[in-house]
Each structure stands twice: as C-alpha cells, then as structure tokens.
Scaffold this motif. Sequence first.
Motif, PDB file in Angstrom:
ATOM      1  N   GLY A  50      20.803   0.065  10.896  1.00 39.77           N
ATOM      2  CA  GLY A  50      20.503   0.915   9.596  1.00 39.77           C
ATOM      3  C   GLY A  50      19.032   1.324   9.721  1.00 39.77           C
ATOM      4  O   GLY A  50      18.337   0.687   9.814  1.00 39.77           O
ATOM      5  N   LYS A  51      18.957   2.657   9.450  1.00 36.52           N
ATOM      6  CA  LYS A  51      17.282   3.124   9.330  1.00 36.52           C
ATOM      7  C   LYS A  51      17.173   4.166   8.370  1.00 36.52           C
ATOM      8  O   LYS A  51      18.093   5.073   8.299  1.00 36.52           O
ATOM      9  N   LEU A  52      16.352   3.960   7.450  1.00 34.18           N
ATOM     10  CA  LEU A  52      15.929   4.883   6.542  1.00 34.18           C
ATOM     11  C   LEU A  52      14.423   5.493   6.757  1.00 34.18           C
ATOM     12  O   LEU A  52      13.443   4.788   6.954  1.00 34.18           O
ATOM     13  N   ASP A  53      14.466   6.864   6.750  1.00 37.29           N
ATOM     14  CA  ASP A  53      13.274   7.572   7.100  1.00 37.29           C
ATOM     15  C   ASP A  53      12.530   7.604   5.771  1.00 37.29           C
ATOM     16  O   ASP A  53      12.629   8.575   4.904  1.00 37.29           O
ATOM     17  N   ILE A  54      11.605   6.761   5.097  1.00 39.16           N
ATOM     18  CA  ILE A  54      11.064   6.487   3.849  1.00 39.16           C
ATOM     19  C   ILE A  54       9.958   7.235   3.838  1.00 39.16           C
ATOM     20  O   ILE A  54       8.941   6.945   4.606  1.00 39.16           O
ATOM     21  N   LYS A  55       9.753   8.250   3.158  1.00 34.13           N
ATOM     22  CA  LYS A  55       8.208   8.943   3.066  1.00 34.13           C
ATOM     23  C   LYS A  55       7.650   8.822   1.840  1.00 34.13           C
ATOM     24  O   LYS A  55       6.379   9.063   1.716  1.00 34.13           O
ATOM     25  N   ALA A  56       8.045   8.194   0.679  1.00 30.63           N
ATOM     26  CA  ALA A  56       7.460   7.601  -0.381  1.00 30.63           C
ATOM     27  C   ALA A  56       8.317   6.627  -1.324  1.00 30.63           C
ATOM     28  O   ALA A  56       9.502   6.550  -1.008  1.00 30.63           O
ATOM     29  N   MET A  57       7.602   5.910  -1.868  1.00 31.23           N
ATOM     30  CA  MET A  57       8.096   4.873  -2.737  1.00 31.23           C
ATOM     31  C   MET A  57       7.726   4.903  -4.363  1.00 31.23           C
ATOM     32  O   MET A  57       6.411   5.293  -4.389  1.00 31.23           O
ATOM     33  N   SER A  58       8.649   4.872  -5.231  1.00 30.97           N
ATOM     34  CA  SER A  58       8.206   4.974  -6.608  1.00 30.97           C
ATOM     35  C   SER A  58       7.528   3.714  -7.143  1.00 30.97           C
ATOM     36  O   SER A  58       7.359   2.606  -6.468  1.00 30.97           O
ATOM     37  N   ALA A  59       6.804   3.763  -8.134  1.00 30.16           N
ATOM     38  CA  ALA A  59       6.149   2.715  -8.798  1.00 30.16           C
ATOM     39  C   ALA A  59       6.928   1.460  -9.199  1.00 30.16           C
ATOM     40  O   ALA A  59       6.924   0.489  -8.897  1.00 30.16           O
ATOM     41  N   GLY A  60       8.165   1.980  -9.550  1.00 28.90           N
ATOM     42  CA  GLY A  60       9.262   0.736  -9.975  1.00 28.90           C
ATOM     43  C   GLY A  60       9.622   0.045  -8.601  1.00 28.90           C
ATOM     44  O   GLY A  60      10.246  -1.248  -8.565  1.00 28.90           O
ATOM     45  N   SER A  61      10.116   0.808  -7.547  1.00 25.83           N
ATOM     46  CA  SER A  61      10.259   0.189  -6.018  1.00 25.83           C
ATOM     47  C   SER A  61       9.144  -0.701  -5.681  1.00 25.83           C
ATOM     48  O   SER A  61       9.336  -1.825  -5.325  1.00 25.83           O
ATOM     49  N   LEU A  62       7.761  -0.462  -5.665  1.00 23.08           N
ATOM     50  CA  LEU A  62       6.816  -1.086  -5.022  1.00 23.08           C
ATOM     51  C   LEU A  62       6.820  -2.508  -6.077  1.00 23.08           C
ATOM     52  O   LEU A  62       6.417  -3.573  -5.537  1.00 23.08           O
ATOM     53  N   THR A  63       6.535  -2.075  -7.286  1.00 24.34           N
ATOM     54  CA  THR A  63       6.584  -3.348  -8.307  1.00 24.34           C
ATOM     55  C   THR A  63       7.729  -4.492  -8.008  1.00 24.34           C
ATOM     56  O   THR A  63       7.493  -5.652  -8.086  1.00 24.34           O
ATOM     57  N   THR A  64       8.989  -4.103  -7.780  1.00 22.57           N
ATOM     58  CA  THR A  64      10.044  -4.679  -7.387  1.00 22.57           C
ATOM     59  C   THR A  64       9.925  -5.554  -6.368  1.00 22.57           C
ATOM     60  O   THR A  64      10.191  -6.837  -6.206  1.00 22.57           O
ATOM     61  N   VAL A  65       9.402  -5.148  -5.367  1.00 23.75           N
ATOM     62  CA  VAL A  65       8.966  -5.829  -3.975  1.00 23.75           C
ATOM     63  C   VAL A  65       8.226  -6.779  -4.308  1.00 23.75           C
ATOM     64  O   VAL A  65       8.236  -8.346  -3.912  1.00 23.75           O
ATOM     65  N   LEU A  66       7.197  -6.558  -4.959  1.00 26.51           N
ATOM     66  CA  LEU A  66       6.012  -7.706  -5.326  1.00 26.51           C
ATOM     67  C   LEU A  66       6.492  -8.562  -6.385  1.00 26.51           C
ATOM     68  O   LEU A  66       6.217  -9.808  -6.178  1.00 26.51           O
ATOM     69  N   ASP A  67       7.243  -8.233  -7.205  1.00 28.53           N
ATOM     70  CA  ASP A  67       7.598  -9.317  -8.167  1.00 28.53           C
ATOM     71  C   ASP A  67       8.816  -9.990  -7.554  1.00 28.53           C
ATOM     72  O   ASP A  67       8.887 -11.205  -8.011  1.00 28.53           O
ATOM     73  N   SER A  68       9.581  -9.596  -6.919  1.00 31.06           N
ATOM     74  CA  SER A  68      10.671 -10.427  -5.967  1.00 31.06           C
ATOM     75  C   SER A  68      10.053 -11.391  -5.321  1.00 31.06           C
ATOM     76  O   SER A  68      10.616 -12.919  -5.293  1.00 31.06           O
ATOM     77  N   LEU A  69       8.892 -11.116  -4.739  1.00 33.12           N
ATOM     78  CA  LEU A  69       8.257 -12.315  -3.674  1.00 33.12           C
ATOM     79  C   LEU A  69       7.632 -13.336  -4.596  1.00 33.12           C
ATOM     80  O   LEU A  69       7.623 -14.511  -4.293  1.00 33.12           O
ATOM     81  N   ALA A  70       7.139 -12.548  -5.602  1.00 35.84           N
ATOM     82  CA  ALA A  70       6.331 -13.537  -6.674  1.00 35.84           C
ATOM     83  C   ALA A  70       7.219 -14.705  -7.345  1.00 35.84           C
ATOM     84  O   ALA A  70       7.254 -15.891  -7.418  1.00 35.84           O
ATOM     85  N   THR A  71       8.660 -14.016  -7.525  1.00 39.86           N
ATOM     86  CA  THR A  71       9.355 -14.906  -8.431  1.00 39.86           C
ATOM     87  C   THR A  71      10.324 -15.902  -7.511  1.00 39.86           C
ATOM     88  O   THR A  71      10.381 -17.098  -7.786  1.00 39.86           O
ATOM     89  N   TYR A  72      10.598 -15.433  -6.408  1.00 41.39           N
ATOM     90  CA  TYR A  72      11.526 -16.117  -5.493  1.00 41.39           C
ATOM     91  C   TYR A  72      10.847 -16.914  -4.175  1.00 41.39           C
ATOM     92  O   TYR A  72      11.430 -17.656  -3.664  1.00 41.39           O
ATOM     93  N   GLY A  73       9.627 -16.420  -3.812  1.00 38.26           N
ATOM     94  CA  GLY A  73       9.018 -16.827  -2.788  1.00 38.26           C
ATOM     95  C   GLY A  73       9.786 -16.269  -1.435  1.00 38.26           C
ATOM     96  O   GLY A  73      10.582 -15.389  -1.398  1.00 38.26           O
ATOM     97  N   PRO A  74       8.929 -16.557  -0.404  1.00 40.83           N
ATOM     98  CA  PRO A  74       9.210 -15.748   0.913  1.00 40.83           C
ATOM     99  C   PRO A  74      10.376 -16.166   1.676  1.00 40.83           C
ATOM    100  O   PRO A  74      10.810 -15.506   2.442  1.00 40.83           O
TER     101      PRO A  74
END
Length: 411
Positions: free
Chosen positions: A169-193
């Motif tokens: 699976g390959k996604l050519d991502i050129k931009a991320m919204s504020a909501g997507s970035l926040t979700t990555v950070l918050d998910s690791l904060a809540t659930y750990g690595p």
Amino acid sequence: MYDIVVFGATGYTGRLCASFIAQNYPTTVQWGIAGRSETKLKDLAKELQRDFPDRVQPETELVELDIESLTPLVSKSKVVINGVGPFHRFSTPIVEACARLGVHYVDFTTETLWIKGLIEKYEDVARESGAILIPGISPTAPADLIAWLITKQIRDSFSTGPSEVIATGKLDIKAMSAGSLTTVLDSLATYGPSWYLSGNPWILSPSSQKPKSTPSPPLLTRLFGYRSAPGLGGLSTSFTGPGNSSIVHRSASQNPNLYGPTFHYSEYLPAASITSAFLIHLVTKLAVLMISIPLIRGLLRRKLVPSDNAAVPDQEELRRLERAEYCAVGRVETYGEKPVARALFVREGALYEFTALLTCAGARVLLNEERGEERRGKGGFFTPSLLGMEYVEGLRDGGVRIEVQDLTVDV
Ligand SMILES: NC(=O)c1ccc[n+]([C@@H]2O[C@H](COP(=O)([O-])OP(=O)(O)OC[C@H]3O[C@@H](n4cnc5c(N)ncnc54)[C@H](OP(=O)(O)O)[C@@H]3O)[C@@H](O)[C@H]2O)c1
C-alpha cells in the motif's frame, strides 16, 4: 427524517464529504450537516449553496457531543457519516448513539485501538438494534476490498480460501491537515507506542476465530523490515500495515466460509532495494519511538500543527500531486510460493478527496437497504468489504481503478 447526516461537517475532511454528497448523491436525498459552531455551519451551508446551486441543500444541526443531545438527531437519521476527530477523544458518544438507536454509521478514523474499545463496549448493543457500524471505512477499504476480491477469485477457482494474501500500500501524501497531525500525536499520547511498533494484526478479531498457527514473518523481515515476495518485489515495513491487517482479519473472522481457516494477510511498503527497505523500517520505528516522548511531541505540536488549515495546499494542487496505489497477490497451499491471483486498486488525485469518496460511497450503499439482502437484520461492527460489489462499483464510478486477475494460466 434525514437519509444522511454528516457530523463534524465543518472540519477539513467533513467539508469534503459534504461537497461530495451535494455533488454526487441523488437530488432526492434529505440530508443534514452537524457541528458545534453555528457560524461555521452557516458558512458551510452558504458555500454549498454557492458551489452547487441546483442540488438539494442540507439542513444545519447544532449538537453537543453527549448522548442526550445526540439522541434526537441520530434517531431521525438513517445513516451517519462522522468526521469528529481525534475520534478516540470525542466520537465515542456518536457511535454509542448509533449503536443504541439502530442507525448505520461510517467514519474515517485511523485509530485501531479506539475501534477495539468500541467493539468491546457496543457490539452486543448494535447486534440487538441492527445498526451496521463501519469505523475506519477510510483508510481501510482499499486493503480490505482487494483482499476480499482475491479471496473470492481463489474461492471460485480452487474451492478453498487463500493460505496467504500479501499486499503493498503506497500513499503519495503531499500534505496533512491539522486534524490528521493532531490525531497521530494524540493517539501515541493516549495509547503509547507498543501497538504501533509491533501491532497485533488480529486485535479486532475474536480470539476464537484466530487460526491456530499463523505464518511468522521471515527473520530478515522481523529484524530489518525487508521481505521479497513473488509478484510484488522488494517490501518494507508499513506504518499503516497493522491497522489495515487487523480490519482484513476481522473480515476473515466474520466470513470463515469464504476466507477459510488458515487465511493470513500482511501489508508492506514497496521498497526498491534491501538498503531502502532497511532505512524505511528504521525511520518508521524511530519516528514512533520519538513521538511517544512527551517533550518531542510537545515540540512537534508547536512546530508542525497549524492553528488552522490555511497552510494546506488547495485540492486543485493536490489533485495533480497525490495518488494511492494498493496491489496484492494471493496464494494457495498447493501452489507453494507462486501467487495464483492478483488485485490492483489505484486512485489518482488528492488523498483527502479520496477519503471523502471512500466514506460517502460506502454510506450510499448503506442507504440502499432494499438492495442489501445480505445485510438485512444484521447489526454490529463490520468492515468495508461487507458492502460488497455495490461498493466496488461505486468506487469505480468515482474514478478508482480496481482489477482482479486470475494468474493460474501463467502458473
Ligand atoms: N482515514 C483517512 O483517510 C483520514 C483522512 C483525513 C482525516 N482523517 C482523520 O479524521 C479526523 C478529522 O480530520 P480533519 O482533517 O477533518 O480535522 P479537522 O479539520 O480538525 O476537523 C475536526 C472536526 O471535529 C470537530 N471537533 C473537534 N473537537 C470537537 C469537540 N470537542 N466537540 C465537537 N466537535 C469537535 C471539529 O469541529 P469545528 O469545525 O467546530 O472545529 C471539526 O468538525 C482526524 O482524526 C484525522 O486523523 C482520516
């Protein structure tokens, strides 16, 4: 009564869903846009009126995210599309309301551990009410659909399920919204690595349905991320692989007669060489470890997450720059390593619009209940492939190239 309501319609991705509905759904559809800000809802309604003046316009609905406020709106809706994220922080009451009131639900969460918690809490409630709940229809539909299509192909040709489906699976991502970035950070904060580092791909399946033995990845893969597979070439670790795998395995556990007792799915990133595979593997694992450190997370939040989405390029530009490509091969025991079926899923264009397409095309299938014989009377947490060929055709109509190939003639 609403056919469909979009929650979080004023968010970056929610707006794209609202535009998709205005542009593509039948003009008879009764629909609503829901959110917490009256001003933003009115602005969105004006934009929709301006951009699609000859289409049916939505009602606006101001809601709070608690079960009491949600009940009146959800109970007069047939299908809910939800874009309120990070989902694990805010969206549980919306899923609970749909599960209790028998209302079908889709969203575009990437938060697998949140989905696990929802299944534990509301699966029985949804079975009772008949609500069909498909959290994470985007981003998991491409992986789930190609695995399902290959499995059908193999079942038709061999009267057995695949022993293994391997995908890239390959996604050519050129931009991320504020909501997507926040979700990555918050998910690791809540659930750990730990799940993100060594994700259990059966986490969404009942333990009774997990095969007694599953193939363990080769040693080279476990240590350095590298694998080579006939029909796919060099492969490396994929950050999104465990989430997609857990959805595909849930599909297999819900449909054992199709997938068979030994079905196994794994997903990778394509890699040009052993060196690049190792680098991808290393960077992926290191990034997860770094983001789990609160200090680094705080810095990233300040540096990377914009206060609004003004910095994200417009869709016109992203349409030229972005694409998604998934490819999978399937094997059966009797042919050993050689693949017997292959599937392709390709979408050229902006990825946030792709999310809106995957989500809204799925919701539209759920609206066509008179055609959904297989789904009637069924409630619970399901996966995108439950929506079957009607969904595949809806995505093809939306410009996705989806192909399945029988390779047995070449074997
Ligand atoms: N799977 C995929 O392919 C995919 C693609 C895109 C996004 N996503 C996910 O979708 C989610 C949304 O992304 P986005 O880019 O659309 O983010 P966004 O622009 O920040 O939108 C978030 C939405 O949630 C609402 N919201 C946030 N907190 C709320 C609260 N406490 N109460 C009520 N509403 C609240 C916001 O309302 P306001 O408008 O009033 O602020 C907005 O409508 C994220 O979790 C992201 O990771 C997934």
